[in-house]
Write a protein that holds these residues in place. Structure first.
Motif, PDB file in Angstrom:
ATOM      1  N   GLY A 184      90.102 115.334  44.839  1.00 58.46           N
ATOM      2  CA  GLY A 184      88.780 114.844  45.234  1.00 58.46           C
ATOM      3  C   GLY A 184      87.645 115.551  44.518  1.00 58.46           C
ATOM      4  N   ILE A 185      87.806 115.799  43.213  1.00 56.31           N
ATOM      5  CA  ILE A 185      86.777 116.492  42.440  1.00 56.31           C
ATOM      6  C   ILE A 185      85.573 115.571  42.256  1.00 56.31           C
ATOM      7  CG2 ILE A 185      86.259 117.581  40.228  1.00 56.31           C
ATOM      8  CD1 ILE A 185      89.233 118.224  39.990  1.00 56.31           C
ATOM      9  N   GLU A 186      84.396 116.026  42.656  1.00 54.80           N
ATOM     10  CA  GLU A 186      83.177 115.230  42.558  1.00 54.80           C
ATOM     11  C   GLU A 186      82.742 115.104  41.101  1.00 54.80           C
ATOM     12  OE1 GLU A 186      80.276 117.066  45.018  1.00 54.80           O
ATOM     13  OE2 GLU A 186      81.349 116.688  46.894  1.00 54.80           O
ATOM     14  N   VAL A 187      82.372 113.883  40.709  1.00 50.66           N
ATOM     15  CA  VAL A 187      81.931 113.632  39.339  1.00 50.66           C
ATOM     16  C   VAL A 187      80.440 113.299  39.313  1.00 50.66           C
ATOM     17  CG1 VAL A 187      82.264 112.256  37.263  1.00 50.66           C
ATOM     18  CG2 VAL A 187      84.218 112.806  38.719  1.00 50.66           C
ATOM     19  N   TYR A 188      80.036 112.288  40.074  1.00 54.01           N
ATOM     20  CA  TYR A 188      78.615 111.926  40.121  1.00 54.01           C
ATOM     21  C   TYR A 188      78.316 111.141  41.390  1.00 54.01           C
ATOM     22  CZ  TYR A 188      80.337 107.473  38.077  1.00 54.01           C
ATOM     23  OH  TYR A 188      81.015 106.299  37.822  1.00 54.01           O
ATOM     24  N   VAL A 189      77.026 111.042  41.682  1.00 51.56           N
ATOM     25  CA  VAL A 189      76.552 110.184  42.762  1.00 51.56           C
ATOM     26  C   VAL A 189      76.038 108.903  42.126  1.00 51.56           C
ATOM     27  CG1 VAL A 189      74.967 109.938  44.706  1.00 51.56           C
ATOM     28  CG2 VAL A 189      75.891 112.184  44.137  1.00 51.56           C
ATOM     29  N   VAL A 190      76.448 107.768  42.668  1.00 52.67           N
ATOM     30  CA  VAL A 190      76.025 106.482  42.135  1.00 52.67           C
ATOM     31  C   VAL A 190      75.329 105.693  43.240  1.00 52.67           C
ATOM     32  CG1 VAL A 190      78.318 105.499  42.607  1.00 52.67           C
ATOM     33  CG2 VAL A 190      76.773 104.340  41.012  1.00 52.67           C
ATOM     34  N   GLY A 191      74.217 105.094  42.891  1.00 51.51           N
ATOM     35  CA  GLY A 191      73.494 104.242  43.829  1.00 51.51           C
ATOM     36  C   GLY A 191      73.168 102.907  43.182  1.00 51.51           C
ATOM     37  N   MET A 192      73.229 101.835  43.966  1.00 52.71           N
ATOM     38  CA  MET A 192      72.875 100.511  43.453  1.00 52.71           C
ATOM     39  C   MET A 192      71.571 100.061  44.098  1.00 52.71           C
ATOM     40  SD  MET A 192      75.180  97.054  43.110  1.00 52.71           S
ATOM     41  CE  MET A 192      76.148  97.861  41.847  1.00 52.71           C
ATOM     42  N   TYR A 193      70.659  99.569  43.267  1.00 52.88           N
ATOM     43  CA  TYR A 193      69.334  99.143  43.711  1.00 52.88           C
ATOM     44  C   TYR A 193      69.122  97.671  43.360  1.00 52.88           C
ATOM     45  CZ  TYR A 193      68.058 104.074  44.353  1.00 52.88           C
ATOM     46  OH  TYR A 193      67.998 105.374  44.780  1.00 52.88           O
ATOM     47  N   ILE A 194      68.324  97.004  44.172  1.00 51.48           N
ATOM     48  CA  ILE A 194      67.973  95.606  43.920  1.00 51.48           C
ATOM     49  C   ILE A 194      66.460  95.468  43.961  1.00 51.48           C
ATOM     50  CG2 ILE A 194      68.276  95.067  46.372  1.00 51.48           C
ATOM     51  CD1 ILE A 194      69.004  92.208  45.531  1.00 51.48           C
ATOM     52  N   ALA A 195      65.925  94.643  43.072  1.00 47.45           N
ATOM     53  CA  ALA A 195      64.489  94.395  43.076  1.00 47.45           C
ATOM     54  C   ALA A 195      64.076  93.808  44.425  1.00 47.45           C
ATOM     55  CB  ALA A 195      64.110  93.450  41.943  1.00 47.45           C
ATOM     56  N   THR A 196      63.007  94.356  45.009  1.00 50.67           N
ATOM     57  CA  THR A 196      62.575  93.906  46.338  1.00 50.67           C
ATOM     58  C   THR A 196      62.298  92.408  46.351  1.00 50.67           C
ATOM     59  OG1 THR A 196      61.609  96.082  46.772  1.00 50.67           O
ATOM     60  CG2 THR A 196      60.855  94.270  48.137  1.00 50.67           C
ATOM     61  N   ASP A 197      61.729  91.895  45.269  1.00 51.26           N
ATOM     62  CA  ASP A 197      61.422  90.457  45.209  1.00 51.26           C
ATOM     63  C   ASP A 197      62.671  89.590  45.138  1.00 51.26           C
ATOM     64  OD1 ASP A 197      58.757  91.103  45.260  1.00 51.26           O
ATOM     65  OD2 ASP A 197      58.497  91.013  43.081  1.00 51.26           O
ATOM     66  N   ASP A 198      63.833  90.181  44.811  1.00 51.40           N
ATOM     67  CA  ASP A 198      65.070  89.406  44.670  1.00 51.40           C
ATOM     68  C   ASP A 198      65.985  89.526  45.889  1.00 51.40           C
ATOM     69  OD1 ASP A 198      64.170  88.733  42.172  1.00 51.40           O
ATOM     70  OD2 ASP A 198      65.394  90.204  41.117  1.00 51.40           O
ATOM     71  N   ILE A 199      65.543  90.262  46.923  1.00 51.78           N
ATOM     72  CA  ILE A 199      66.390  90.428  48.108  1.00 51.78           C
ATOM     73  C   ILE A 199      66.642  89.089  48.784  1.00 51.78           C
ATOM     74  CG2 ILE A 199      66.492  91.425  50.425  1.00 51.78           C
ATOM     75  CD1 ILE A 199      65.093  93.882  49.351  1.00 51.78           C
ATOM     76  N   ALA A 200      65.625  88.232  48.829  1.00 50.47           N
ATOM     77  CA  ALA A 200      65.795  86.927  49.484  1.00 50.47           C
ATOM     78  C   ALA A 200      66.881  86.106  48.796  1.00 50.47           C
ATOM     79  CB  ALA A 200      64.467  86.170  49.489  1.00 50.47           C
ATOM     80  N   ALA A 201      66.926  86.154  47.459  1.00 52.17           N
ATOM     81  CA  ALA A 201      67.950  85.403  46.734  1.00 52.17           C
ATOM     82  C   ALA A 201      69.340  85.943  47.059  1.00 52.17           C
ATOM     83  CB  ALA A 201      67.691  85.487  45.229  1.00 52.17           C
ATOM     84  N   LEU A 202      69.467  87.266  47.193  1.00 51.26           N
ATOM     85  CA  LEU A 202      70.756  87.850  47.565  1.00 51.26           C
ATOM     86  C   LEU A 202      71.130  87.459  48.989  1.00 51.26           C
ATOM     87  CD1 LEU A 202      73.132  89.761  46.989  1.00 51.26           C
ATOM     88  CD2 LEU A 202      71.715  91.642  47.827  1.00 51.26           C
ATOM     89  N   GLN A 203      70.169  87.525  49.897  1.00 54.83           N
ATOM     90  CA  GLN A 203      70.425  87.105  51.280  1.00 54.83           C
ATOM     91  C   GLN A 203      70.971  85.679  51.321  1.00 54.83           C
ATOM     92  OE1 GLN A 203      66.320  88.153  52.749  1.00 54.83           O
ATOM     93  NE2 GLN A 203      67.478  88.613  54.614  1.00 54.83           N
ATOM     94  N   GLU A 204      70.257  84.788  50.686  1.00 55.12           N
ATOM     95  CA  GLU A 204      70.637  83.372  50.737  1.00 55.12           C
ATOM     96  C   GLU A 204      72.017  83.136  50.134  1.00 55.12           C
ATOM     97  OE1 GLU A 204      68.786  78.981  49.516  1.00 55.12           O
ATOM     98  OE2 GLU A 204      67.811  80.831  48.846  1.00 55.12           O
ATOM     99  N   ALA A 205      72.299  83.782  48.999  1.00 54.76           N
ATOM    100  CA  ALA A 205      73.586  83.569  48.332  1.00 54.76           C
ATOM    101  C   ALA A 205      74.737  84.046  49.206  1.00 54.76           C
ATOM    102  CB  ALA A 205      73.597  84.294  46.990  1.00 54.76           C
ATOM    103  N   LEU A 206      74.589  85.180  49.879  1.00 50.84           N
ATOM    104  CA  LEU A 206      75.675  85.715  50.711  1.00 50.84           C
ATOM    105  C   LEU A 206      75.822  84.930  52.008  1.00 50.84           C
ATOM    106  CD1 LEU A 206      75.116  89.541  50.186  1.00 50.84           C
ATOM    107  CD2 LEU A 206      76.925  88.123  49.218  1.00 50.84           C
ATOM    108  N   ILE A 207      74.713  84.528  52.602  1.00 48.42           N
ATOM    109  CA  ILE A 207      74.791  83.747  53.843  1.00 48.42           C
ATOM    110  C   ILE A 207      75.470  82.406  53.584  1.00 48.42           C
ATOM    111  CG2 ILE A 207      73.387  82.506  55.554  1.00 48.42           C
ATOM    112  CD1 ILE A 207      71.393  84.834  55.405  1.00 48.42           C
ATOM    113  N   ARG A 208      75.194  81.798  52.436  1.00 50.31           N
ATOM    114  CA  ARG A 208      75.794  80.497  52.106  1.00 50.31           C
ATOM    115  C   ARG A 208      77.312  80.591  51.950  1.00 50.31           C
ATOM    116  NH1 ARG A 208      71.536  79.490  53.677  1.00 50.31           N
ATOM    117  NH2 ARG A 208      69.864  78.257  52.723  1.00 50.31           N
TER     118      ARG A 208
END
Length: 390
Positions: A184-208
């Motif tokens: 379990g040797i730590e290599v890096y921390v990774v985070g994923m970000y989404i543009a705030t204006d594109d959250i609605a498109a992600l919401q709709e795509a996953l709900i569908r």
């Protein structure tokens, strides 16, 4: 009267008789010796030479235990030696090679901007308003926090990078540690970000994916979506379709927890892209995808990446991937880009879906973040984020 000496024959007879008499005299002594030898007991072995079956079994057991301990010591020494070699190799800082940005700017140009943490205003009752950075814990003391919201320069826009009109607000979907080996040797921390204006498109795509006419998901539907996202095949299909069809702008932010280099990071990503090409030759197996992988590899022909420094991969509306690096000295620098959207999609899927992912904690965190989105009506998450930061 003269006495005649005995003849030689007589002398021989006398000598023979004397010998016979001597032999007869020795007979009792020989018989006594034979009798004593017959009755004398055999010599007993020394105490150390008594090897009965139980003693033999004990000695054999001790011998086996001795060699078993030797094998354990040898194995432990080998493992500790390899760990020491790995720690030594990864702790050596290579001299950084000069970074050449493809934007035409100098590496030390202060106008080259990667992104900045978004600050929010908090006011407690009876106190003055305080501007702070809203951060998320990472789970490691080396890189303790990641910003919840940050501003990042729009790579697809027009105008200089220093222009505030080019800055886009991004919100963290989830983050986690990448570890390697059974230790379990730590290599890096990774985070994923989404543009705030594109959250609605992600919401709709996953709900569908669960209900084609719904605007939000209830508890049972959320669990159904979560199960699909964790499933290796269904999760890959969902994220593959979302990335291809929605055009959402996303970032992958990586901060090493120990000294590494561009080559190690590149090798892991290229192995994943190559494996994806082999498993899905219909979409990824053509020659152009191989050329795109070579272009991606060229972006990382550089030196070391010290711990705590920032590397960002951005994906724009058309799927182009751009790579940025901030060494903390010369400012953030754009290392280059690859236009083939399959490259960025393959890299993103390495963290989002499949039987194994680069960071299971990151995938879990991203899915939990998605669940918070889909439980709200489409379009309301971005409004809440904007109002929270006003």
């Amino acid at each position: 009267m003269s006495i005649r000496p005995p003849s030689s024959r007589v002398l021989r007879l006398i000598s023979r008789n004397e010998r016979n008499i001597q032999c007869l005299r020795r007979v009792p002594q020989c018989l006594a010796q034979r009798r004593s030898l017959a009755t004398k007991p055999a010599p007993s072995p020394a105490p150390g030479e008594r090897l009965d079956p139980i003693t033999l079994h004990r000695l054999e057991y001790q011998r086996r235990e001795y060699y078993k301990r030797r094998s354990y010591y040898a194995g432990t020494g080998f493992v500790l030696g390899m760990i020491a070699i790995w720690i030594t190799a990864t702790s050596i800082e290579l001299p950084p090679k000069p970074i050449q940005a493809d934007s035409g700017r100098r590496a030390d140009d202060p106008l080259v901007v990667l992104g900045k943490e978004k600050k929010i205003v908090i006011q407690k009752l009876g106190e003055e308003p305080e501007e702070v950075v809203d951060s998320l814990p990472t789970g490691t003391s080396t890189v303790p926090t990641f910003p919840r919201v940050l501003e990042y320069y729009d790579d697809a826009g027009e105008g200089p990078a220093s222009n505030d009109d080019r800055m886009v607000e991004y919100q963290c979907l989830g983050l986690g540690l990448r570890t390697v080996s059974f230790l379990g040797i730590e290599v890096y921390v990774v985070g994923m970000y989404i543009a705030t204006d594109d959250i609605a498109a992600l919401q709709e795509a996953l709900i569908r994916k669960i209900d084609p006419i719904a605007s939000t998901l209830v508890a049972g539907e959320k669990e159904k979506l979560k199960a699909k996202l964790y499933d290796p095949e269904e999760g890959s299909e969902i994220w593959n379709d979302v990335l291809k069809s929605t055009g959402i702008r996303t970032l992958i932010r990586i901060v090493p927890t120990k000294n590494t280099d561009f080559g190690h990071l590149k090798d892991a990503w290229v192995r994943h892209l190559t494996a994806r090409a082999q498993s899905n030759k219909e979409e990824f197996g053509d020659e152009s995808f191989g050329v795109s992988i070579q272009e991606f590899k060229q972006l990382f022909n550089r030196g070391s990446v010290p711990k705590g420094k920032e590397l960002v991969l951005s994906r724009d509306t058309k799927g182009k991937v751009a790579v940025w690096y901030d060494d903390g000295k010369n400012g953030a620098t754009r290392l280059g880009q690859v236009h083939d959207e399959r490259v960025s999609r393959g890299l993103w899927l390495n963290y989002l879906a499949g039987k194994t992912v680069a960071s299971e904690p990151a995938r879990k965190s991203i899915i939990e973040g998605v669940m918070e989105f889909v439980e709200r009506p489409v379009g309301t998450v971005a409004t809440q984020v904007v109002s929270h930061n006003v």
